[in-house]
Design a protein around this motif. Sequence first.
Motif, short mmCIF file in Angstrom:
data_model
loop_
_atom_site.label_atom_id
_atom_site.label_comp_id
_atom_site.label_asym_id
_atom_site.label_seq_id
_atom_site.Cartn_x
_atom_site.Cartn_y
_atom_site.Cartn_z
N GLN A 1 31.96 102.67 65.92
CA GLN A 1 32.91 103.29 66.84
C GLN A 1 33.65 104.46 66.20
O GLN A 1 33.84 105.51 66.82
CB GLN A 1 33.92 102.24 67.32
N ILE A 2 34.06 104.30 64.94
CA ILE A 2 34.75 105.39 64.25
C ILE A 2 33.81 106.57 64.03
O ILE A 2 34.21 107.74 64.16
CB ILE A 2 35.31 104.90 62.90
N ARG B 1 40.56 112.07 59.44
CA ARG B 1 39.49 111.67 58.52
C ARG B 1 40.06 111.15 57.20
O ARG B 1 39.57 110.16 56.64
CB ARG B 1 38.57 112.86 58.25
N ALA C 1 41.25 107.66 57.64
CA ALA C 1 40.15 106.70 57.76
C ALA C 1 39.35 106.56 56.47
O ALA C 1 38.78 105.50 56.21
CB ALA C 1 39.22 107.11 58.90
N LEU D 1 44.47 103.28 69.32
CA LEU D 1 44.07 103.80 68.02
C LEU D 1 45.20 104.65 67.45
O LEU D 1 45.53 105.70 67.98
CB LEU D 1 42.79 104.64 68.14
N LEU E 1 43.78 103.23 61.59
CA LEU E 1 42.80 103.88 60.73
C LEU E 1 42.96 103.44 59.28
O LEU E 1 41.99 103.33 58.53
CB LEU E 1 42.93 105.40 60.82
N PHE F 1 41.31 100.23 59.03
CA PHE F 1 39.86 100.48 59.03
C PHE F 1 39.40 100.87 57.64
O PHE F 1 38.38 100.37 57.14
CB PHE F 1 39.52 101.58 60.03
#
Length: 259
Positions: A45-46, A74, A77, A193, A198, A201
């Motif tokens: 998904q990411i 980015r 994440a 989100l 993130l 994640f």
Amino acid sequence: MFLELRHKIEIHQLTGHVVECPIDEMNRPRGQKDAALRIPPSAEQITRLFAGWRAELATCRKFAPTARNYTAARLMAEVGLRVNEARSLDLADVKWELGRFGKLHVRLGKGARGSGPRERMVPLINDAGRTLRWFVEDVWGHFGDDHTRHGVPLLPSERKNADGSAARVGTEALRAALAEAAARHLPDWKEKLTPHVLRHFCASQLYFAGMDLIAIQEALGHAWVATTMKYIHVHRTHVEEAWLAGQQRAADRLKGLMP
């Protein structure tokens, strides 16, 4: 705790007071569950989110701000930066020469229990170095600032200071951009989100990649490894897979002992 987690910012804006739970950690009731369980999206998904966001760069109305917001997300994440840590970085905080991958000097990391900012060095692992090099070399100059100026921000705003230099992007701009990108490219996560998700994640993916908990703790800037453990969300089949992997390791060792 609910007010502290959900409405702390709004209450501070309305009243000027910071909400803090009066019950300290040692005196909290036994058996309580975490009030904010932030289970992140899957890697697939990411990947879909950033692929769609990246495709927008070719046609978006404002390339530089869009690319900046994409880069910030980015970094959250890939190396687990907090949103305020990302926006507070200076261009000089990128230390390309340090370590095997280069490092980010996070000067304004979150302190434990109000102890003040905690500095740390974050290696540009997990493809973060390539993301950042692209932004610095191909995007940063679009903001029209002087890279030799002391304290020049890594993530500038399109707004200008009184002296004509670029201002620093705000956290709300980064949060809003991530929310808008999720609404377009990951609708199942619309309004869910956030930069902190993130960060969860990132911790989970680093763990799946084989990084030990102490290294993840250092990368994320946690004071306690117990905090890091709360950030790692394993798949439902994790226990079974770990058991099978252990059985395979035992079988491999046995093969070496048998003639």
